[in-house]
Design a protein around this motif. Structure first.
Motif, PDB file in Angstrom:
ATOM      1  N   SER A 146     -29.762 -29.914 -40.347  1.00  0.00           N
ATOM      2  CA  SER A 146     -29.043 -29.003 -41.236  1.00  0.00           C
ATOM      3  C   SER A 146     -27.939 -28.330 -40.452  1.00  0.00           C
ATOM      4  CB  SER A 146     -29.980 -27.958 -41.846  1.00  0.00           C
ATOM      5  OG  SER A 146     -30.446 -27.060 -40.845  1.00  0.00           O
ATOM      6  N   VAL A 147     -26.988 -27.745 -41.180  1.00  0.00           N
ATOM      7  CA  VAL A 147     -25.884 -27.015 -40.555  1.00  0.00           C
ATOM      8  C   VAL A 147     -25.646 -25.722 -41.324  1.00  0.00           C
ATOM      9  CG1 VAL A 147     -23.475 -27.049 -39.824  1.00  0.00           C
ATOM     10  CG2 VAL A 147     -24.808 -29.168 -39.797  1.00  0.00           C
ATOM     11  N   LEU A 148     -25.725 -24.596 -40.611  1.00  0.00           N
ATOM     12  CA  LEU A 148     -25.322 -23.321 -41.189  1.00  0.00           C
ATOM     13  C   LEU A 148     -23.803 -23.247 -41.081  1.00  0.00           C
ATOM     14  CD1 LEU A 148     -28.293 -22.814 -39.696  1.00  0.00           C
ATOM     15  CD2 LEU A 148     -27.919 -20.560 -40.666  1.00  0.00           C
ATOM     16  N   THR A 149     -23.133 -23.311 -42.214  1.00  0.00           N
ATOM     17  CA  THR A 149     -21.686 -23.519 -42.234  1.00  0.00           C
ATOM     18  C   THR A 149     -20.867 -22.246 -42.375  1.00  0.00           C
ATOM     19  OG1 THR A 149     -21.823 -23.989 -44.612  1.00  0.00           O
ATOM     20  CG2 THR A 149     -21.848 -25.887 -43.103  1.00  0.00           C
ATOM     21  N   GLY A 150     -21.511 -21.084 -42.464  1.00  0.00           N
ATOM     22  CA  GLY A 150     -20.732 -19.867 -42.639  1.00  0.00           C
ATOM     23  C   GLY A 150     -19.853 -19.968 -43.864  1.00  0.00           C
ATOM     24  N   ASP A 151     -18.563 -19.640 -43.710  1.00  0.00           N
ATOM     25  CA  ASP A 151     -17.609 -19.789 -44.812  1.00  0.00           C
ATOM     26  C   ASP A 151     -16.739 -21.032 -44.649  1.00  0.00           C
ATOM     27  OD1 ASP A 151     -18.645 -17.439 -45.740  1.00  0.00           O
ATOM     28  OD2 ASP A 151     -16.771 -16.308 -45.686  1.00  0.00           O
ATOM     29  N   THR A 152     -17.036 -21.874 -43.668  1.00  0.00           N
ATOM     30  CA  THR A 152     -16.259 -23.096 -43.487  1.00  0.00           C
ATOM     31  C   THR A 152     -16.487 -24.049 -44.656  1.00  0.00           C
ATOM     32  OG1 THR A 152     -16.316 -22.859 -41.094  1.00  0.00           O
ATOM     33  CG2 THR A 152     -15.877 -25.064 -41.952  1.00  0.00           C
ATOM     34  N   ILE A 153     -17.728 -24.136 -45.110  1.00  0.00           N
ATOM     35  CA  ILE A 153     -18.066 -24.843 -46.351  1.00  0.00           C
ATOM     36  C   ILE A 153     -18.973 -23.925 -47.151  1.00  0.00           C
ATOM     37  CG2 ILE A 153     -19.395 -26.749 -47.323  1.00  0.00           C
ATOM     38  CD1 ILE A 153     -18.278 -28.554 -45.198  1.00  0.00           C
TER      39      ILE A 153
END
Length: 260
Positions: A146-153
């Motif tokens: 998984s990836v915690l994307t912040g506000d990038t996506i």
């Protein structure tokens, strides 16, 4: 995975849970998702983006178990305003790309691997939304990670480029980097969890290319030196006034990219 406990903490993947902060708005959607990372059996937690300075929200996060580290995806206040207070509450250090948002620990570095809360967290620099934007890759979180994307996506809609700090060239390169991680689960800071990061990254890139085509057409109609306001009027004619400024920032980033 949608199980929720009495503190409002929701399971989002095998290794993560989140609590929705009470800060809904045009830019924050339903609010900021503050995440807790921990492997099964791990005593400690890693918190990501404690969010706005809301004491009940922070108490609920802190009450889930010992927090050993706090990570920040980027500098915006809906992610960082509570960082110092949450550090005080839990005793955990805060790490971010920007030293201004670190408390008791060194800034995060691109490519760094953190071992905490019983698992591996890889730090990825993904500038574009802001210059200091980071994503956190959990390769052991389920079949594809998984990836915690912040506000990038985001979980819905598209991301604002906070120009001139965030640029379109950087953002497109960040999308390329995220796409290479494959079909990882997307854990965004706003909106719902999404499957298949690579598919979402391609869709985001397609959206940006479509907007660039619209800006090119506007420049043909208005002239090569058209202002940001004029191009925004042409490309975002029906935008809600509450997000007009965000639209202008995105147009400024697009014009900078095209005028290069």
């Amino acid at each position: 995975m949608t199980t929720q406990n009495s503190s409002g903490i929701v399971r989002s993947s095998e290794l993560t849970r989140f609590r929705l902060a009470p800060n809904p708005g045009p830019m924050s959607l339903a609010g900021t998702n503050s995440y807790l990372i921990s492997a099964p059996g791990a005593e400690g937690r890693v918190a990501v983006d404690p969010g706005p300075l809301d004491e009940p929200h922070l108490q609920a996060l802190a009450g889930d178990g010992p927090v050993e580290l706090i990570l920040i995806t980027h500098r915006h206040a809906d992610h960082t305003a509570a960082a110092a207070r949450f550090s005080e509450l839990t005793g955990a250090p805060v790490r971010a790309a920007d030293p201004a948002h670190c408390h008791g620990a060194a800034p995060l570095l691109d490519g760094e691997t953190i071992w905490a809360a019983g698992t591996e967290i890889r730090v990825l620099a993904t500038p574009g939304h802001t210059g200091d934007s980071l994503c956190f890759h959990l390769p052991k979180d389920g079949t594809h990670g998984s990836v915690l994307t912040g506000d990038t996506i985001l979980g819905s809609g598209t991301t604002v480029l906070d120009y001139p700090d965030g640029t379109l060239r950087d953002y497109l390169e960040s999308l390329d980097r995220l796409e290479r991680l494959g079909p990882a689960t997307v854990l965004p800071a706003h909106g719902p969890v999404l499957p298949a990061l690579d598919t979402v990254a391609r869709a985001y890139r397609g959206h940006r290319q479509g907007r660039l085509d619209q800006v090119r057409a506007a420049l043909v109609a208005l002239g090569a030196e058209a202002t940001v306001a004029a191009v925004t009027d042409a490309v975002y004619a029906d935008v809600d006034p509450s997000v007009r400024r965000a639209a202008e920032l995105s147009v400024a980033a697009q014009l900078d990219y095209l005028r290069g």
